[in-house]
Design a protein around this motif. Structure first.
Motif, PDB file in Angstrom:
ATOM      1  N   THR A 176      -8.634 -10.065  18.569  1.00 48.89           N
ATOM      2  CA  THR A 176     -10.058  -9.846  18.318  1.00 48.89           C
ATOM      3  C   THR A 176     -10.292  -8.344  18.215  1.00 48.89           C
ATOM      4  OG1 THR A 176     -10.607  -9.648  20.659  1.00 48.89           O
ATOM      5  CG2 THR A 176     -10.597 -11.879  19.706  1.00 48.89           C
ATOM      6  N   PRO A 177     -11.390  -7.915  17.622  1.00 48.99           N
ATOM      7  CA  PRO A 177     -11.683  -6.471  17.549  1.00 48.99           C
ATOM      8  C   PRO A 177     -11.645  -5.804  18.926  1.00 48.99           C
ATOM      9  CG  PRO A 177     -13.125  -7.669  16.078  1.00 48.99           C
ATOM     10  CD  PRO A 177     -12.372  -8.706  16.866  1.00 48.99           C
ATOM     11  N   GLU A 178     -12.157  -6.482  19.946  1.00 54.81           N
ATOM     12  CA  GLU A 178     -12.159  -5.906  21.288  1.00 54.81           C
ATOM     13  C   GLU A 178     -10.736  -5.739  21.813  1.00 54.81           C
ATOM     14  OE1 GLU A 178     -13.348  -4.079  24.579  1.00 54.81           O
ATOM     15  OE2 GLU A 178     -14.640  -4.641  22.894  1.00 54.81           O
ATOM     16  N   GLU A 179      -9.879  -6.751  21.569  1.00 58.39           N
ATOM     17  CA  GLU A 179      -8.484  -6.663  22.000  1.00 58.39           C
ATOM     18  C   GLU A 179      -7.751  -5.548  21.266  1.00 58.39           C
ATOM     19  OE1 GLU A 179      -7.583 -11.333  23.198  1.00 58.39           O
ATOM     20  OE2 GLU A 179      -7.407 -10.680  21.107  1.00 58.39           O
ATOM     21  N   ALA A 180      -8.069  -5.382  19.977  1.00 56.26           N
ATOM     22  CA  ALA A 180      -7.437  -4.323  19.191  1.00 56.26           C
ATOM     23  C   ALA A 180      -7.826  -2.951  19.722  1.00 56.26           C
ATOM     24  CB  ALA A 180      -7.830  -4.454  17.723  1.00 56.26           C
ATOM     25  N   ARG A 181      -9.113  -2.781  20.062  1.00 56.41           N
ATOM     26  CA  ARG A 181      -9.562  -1.497  20.611  1.00 56.41           C
ATOM     27  C   ARG A 181      -8.867  -1.200  21.928  1.00 56.41           C
ATOM     28  NH1 ARG A 181     -14.628  -3.079  18.318  1.00 56.41           N
ATOM     29  NH2 ARG A 181     -15.205  -4.174  20.243  1.00 56.41           N
ATOM     30  N   THR A 182      -8.726  -2.226  22.757  1.00 60.11           N
ATOM     31  CA  THR A 182      -8.051  -2.049  24.056  1.00 60.11           C
ATOM     32  C   THR A 182      -6.592  -1.653  23.858  1.00 60.11           C
ATOM     33  OG1 THR A 182      -9.516  -3.674  25.094  1.00 60.11           O
ATOM     34  CG2 THR A 182      -7.441  -3.185  26.210  1.00 60.11           C
ATOM     35  N   LEU A 183      -5.944  -2.304  22.898  1.00 58.31           N
ATOM     36  CA  LEU A 183      -4.537  -2.011  22.620  1.00 58.31           C
ATOM     37  C   LEU A 183      -4.363  -0.574  22.156  1.00 58.31           C
ATOM     38  CD1 LEU A 183      -1.592  -2.890  22.306  1.00 58.31           C
ATOM     39  CD2 LEU A 183      -2.159  -3.780  20.044  1.00 58.31           C
ATOM     40  N   GLY A 189      -1.379   8.430  23.092  1.00 55.36           N
ATOM     41  CA  GLY A 189      -0.557   9.381  23.812  1.00 55.36           C
ATOM     42  C   GLY A 189       0.849   8.900  24.098  1.00 55.36           C
ATOM     43  N   THR A 190       1.186   7.680  23.670  1.00 52.20           N
ATOM     44  CA  THR A 190       2.533   7.139  23.895  1.00 52.20           C
ATOM     45  C   THR A 190       3.277   7.093  22.565  1.00 52.20           C
ATOM     46  OG1 THR A 190       2.026   4.803  23.490  1.00 52.20           O
ATOM     47  CG2 THR A 190       1.547   5.673  25.693  1.00 52.20           C
ATOM     48  N   SER A 191       4.565   6.789  22.646  1.00 56.68           N
ATOM     49  CA  SER A 191       5.372   6.701  21.431  1.00 56.68           C
ATOM     50  C   SER A 191       5.006   5.489  20.581  1.00 56.68           C
ATOM     51  CB  SER A 191       6.870   6.625  21.801  1.00 56.68           C
ATOM     52  OG  SER A 191       7.122   5.495  22.631  1.00 56.68           O
ATOM     53  N   TRP A 192       4.241   4.568  21.148  1.00 59.08           N
ATOM     54  CA  TRP A 192       3.845   3.360  20.424  1.00 59.08           C
ATOM     55  C   TRP A 192       2.543   3.545  19.642  1.00 59.08           C
ATOM     56  CZ3 TRP A 192       7.128  -0.646  20.130  1.00 59.08           C
ATOM     57  CH2 TRP A 192       8.135  -0.714  21.095  1.00 59.08           C
ATOM     58  N   GLU A 193       1.853   4.668  19.830  1.00 55.70           N
ATOM     59  CA  GLU A 193       0.533   4.847  19.221  1.00 55.70           C
ATOM     60  C   GLU A 193       0.582   4.738  17.697  1.00 55.70           C
ATOM     61  OE1 GLU A 193      -3.200   8.034  19.117  1.00 55.70           O
ATOM     62  OE2 GLU A 193      -1.367   8.502  20.229  1.00 55.70           O
ATOM     63  N   ALA A 194       1.535   5.438  17.061  1.00 52.97           N
ATOM     64  CA  ALA A 194       1.609   5.429  15.601  1.00 52.97           C
ATOM     65  C   ALA A 194       1.925   4.031  15.078  1.00 52.97           C
ATOM     66  CB  ALA A 194       2.649   6.425  15.125  1.00 52.97           C
ATOM     67  N   LEU A 195       2.839   3.338  15.781  1.00 54.29           N
ATOM     68  CA  LEU A 195       3.243   2.005  15.333  1.00 54.29           C
ATOM     69  C   LEU A 195       2.077   1.036  15.358  1.00 54.29           C
ATOM     70  CD1 LEU A 195       5.379  -0.088  14.554  1.00 54.29           C
ATOM     71  CD2 LEU A 195       5.836  -0.405  16.996  1.00 54.29           C
ATOM     72  N   TRP A 196       1.360   0.993  16.488  1.00 54.74           N
ATOM     73  CA  TRP A 196       0.258   0.036  16.604  1.00 54.74           C
ATOM     74  C   TRP A 196      -0.904   0.410  15.691  1.00 54.74           C
ATOM     75  CZ3 TRP A 196       1.114  -4.545  18.000  1.00 54.74           C
ATOM     76  CH2 TRP A 196       2.052  -4.845  18.996  1.00 54.74           C
ATOM     77  N   VAL A 202      -2.767  -2.296   8.788  1.00 54.29           N
ATOM     78  CA  VAL A 202      -2.354  -3.277   7.787  1.00 54.29           C
ATOM     79  C   VAL A 202      -3.119  -4.575   7.965  1.00 54.29           C
ATOM     80  CG1 VAL A 202      -0.417  -4.699   6.990  1.00 54.29           C
ATOM     81  CG2 VAL A 202      -0.062  -2.286   7.517  1.00 54.29           C
ATOM     82  N   VAL A 203      -3.344  -4.956   9.218  1.00 54.87           N
ATOM     83  CA  VAL A 203      -4.032  -6.210   9.504  1.00 54.87           C
ATOM     84  C   VAL A 203      -5.499  -6.145   9.101  1.00 54.87           C
ATOM     85  CG1 VAL A 203      -4.757  -7.765  11.341  1.00 54.87           C
ATOM     86  CG2 VAL A 203      -2.456  -6.820  11.342  1.00 54.87           C
ATOM     87  N   GLY A 204      -6.154  -5.031   9.409  1.00 50.78           N
ATOM     88  CA  GLY A 204      -7.576  -4.940   9.083  1.00 50.78           C
ATOM     89  C   GLY A 204      -8.120  -3.558   9.354  1.00 50.78           C
ATOM     90  N   HIS A 205      -8.605  -2.873   8.308  1.00 49.72           N
ATOM     91  CA  HIS A 205      -9.073  -1.499   8.467  1.00 49.72           C
ATOM     92  C   HIS A 205     -10.295  -1.418   9.372  1.00 49.72           C
ATOM     93  CE1 HIS A 205      -6.314   0.209   5.562  1.00 49.72           C
ATOM     94  NE2 HIS A 205      -6.601  -0.778   4.723  1.00 49.72           N
ATOM     95  N   ASP A 206     -11.121  -2.447   9.350  1.00 43.46           N
ATOM     96  CA  ASP A 206     -12.322  -2.422  10.184  1.00 43.46           C
ATOM     97  C   ASP A 206     -11.958  -2.400  11.652  1.00 43.46           C
ATOM     98  OD1 ASP A 206     -13.178  -5.929  10.368  1.00 43.46           O
ATOM     99  OD2 ASP A 206     -11.255  -4.953   9.887  1.00 43.46           O
ATOM    100  N   VAL A 207     -10.859  -3.096  12.027  1.00 43.01           N
ATOM    101  CA  VAL A 207     -10.439  -3.120  13.420  1.00 43.01           C
ATOM    102  C   VAL A 207      -9.950  -1.753  13.844  1.00 43.01           C
ATOM    103  CG1 VAL A 207      -8.779  -4.089  15.022  1.00 43.01           C
ATOM    104  CG2 VAL A 207      -9.886  -5.556  13.362  1.00 43.01           C
ATOM    105  N   VAL A 208      -9.149  -1.094  12.975  1.00 42.87           N
ATOM    106  CA  VAL A 208      -8.610   0.221  13.300  1.00 42.87           C
ATOM    107  C   VAL A 208      -9.731   1.247  13.427  1.00 42.87           C
ATOM    108  CG1 VAL A 208      -7.139   2.089  12.488  1.00 42.87           C
ATOM    109  CG2 VAL A 208      -6.385  -0.249  12.263  1.00 42.87           C
ATOM    110  N   ASP A 209     -10.656   1.193  12.469  1.00 42.88           N
ATOM    111  CA  ASP A 209     -11.763   2.136  12.515  1.00 42.88           C
ATOM    112  C   ASP A 209     -12.547   2.006  13.805  1.00 42.88           C
ATOM    113  OD1 ASP A 209     -11.043   3.041  10.058  1.00 42.88           O
ATOM    114  OD2 ASP A 209     -12.512   1.810   8.954  1.00 42.88           O
TER     115      ASP A 209
END
Length: 214
Positions: A176-183, A189-196, A202-209
């Motif tokens: 969900t958008p809320e779960e994406a924001r939490t993730l 600040g971690t090595s996973w930031e760029a990957l996620w 790719v999944v949805g630009h609105d979620v990333v924004d």
């Protein structure tokens, strides 16, 4: 160079090697097309002449001494290197080096059986390899053996006789958008930031924004 009266042909391959081919006596009493190879026209011609002489003397052509490992080496070098992307080529090479060659590589190509292929897949499954991984290994072996059939190195592709079940599709519930924001917040600040960030982009630009602004 061609030879008259159905005695066979000698020709140059795209990779520069010379091939001689003719129908000769097979172990089952029939006549089958057999190929020999050489670095020069003369080498291929001489090998073909020797093969045909044995056939005329009633000596059946037996499977060559080529091993499964040697098949993989030539197939990857002559066929797949130019065809595959670097990443896919590396993936194939890893499967071959780490899994296929250790168990099947020493086998003579002409002696490889469907039972050998089936035993290999069973061992990999028991080792805990996932169904998709096992299917991929089978696909690589099947493709290499099909190349061997086209080159007249073996009469049939034994890997085609072994059926590998298709891995079941798994239903994936999107975030969900809320779960994406939490993730994204957790990954900052971690090595996973760029990957996620890339994945969610790719999944949805609105979620990333939404996650970036949060």
């Amino acid at each position: 160079m061609s030879r008259s009266n159905g005695e066979g042909t000698v020709y140059r391959r795209q990779d520069g090697r010379w091939t001689g081919a003719a129908y000769v006596l097979a172990p089952d009493g029939t006549r089958k097309r057999k190929a020999v190879y050489g670095k020069t026209r003369k080498e291929a011609f001489d090998k073909l002449a020797a093969l045909q002489e044995k056939s005329r003397a009633g000596i059946a052509a037996t499977p060559g001494r080529l091993t499964v490992r040697e098949l993989f080496e030539t197939w990857m070098r002559d066929v797949q290197e130019a065809r595959l992307s670097p990443a896919t080529f590396q993936t194939y090479e890893g499967y071959i080096r780490n899994h296929l060659v250790p168990l099947l590589g020493a086998k003579r190509l002409g002696q490889l059986t469907a039972a050998d292929v089936r035993a290999f897949l069973t061992i990999k499954t028991r080792e805990g390899k996932g169904a998709a991984t096992v299917k991929q290994m089978h696909a690589i072996l099947r493709s290499a053996l099909q190349h061997a059939v086209r080159e007249d190195l073996v009469p049939r592709n034994v890997a085609k006789l072994v059926v590998v079940p298709t891995p079941p599709k798994q239903d994936v519930e999107p975030l969900t958008p809320e779960e994406a924001r939490t993730l994204l917040k957790t990954a900052q600040g971690t090595s996973w930031e760029a990957l996620w960030t890339l994945y969610l982009g790719v999944v949805g630009h609105d979620v990333v924004d939404a996650g970036v602004e949060a």
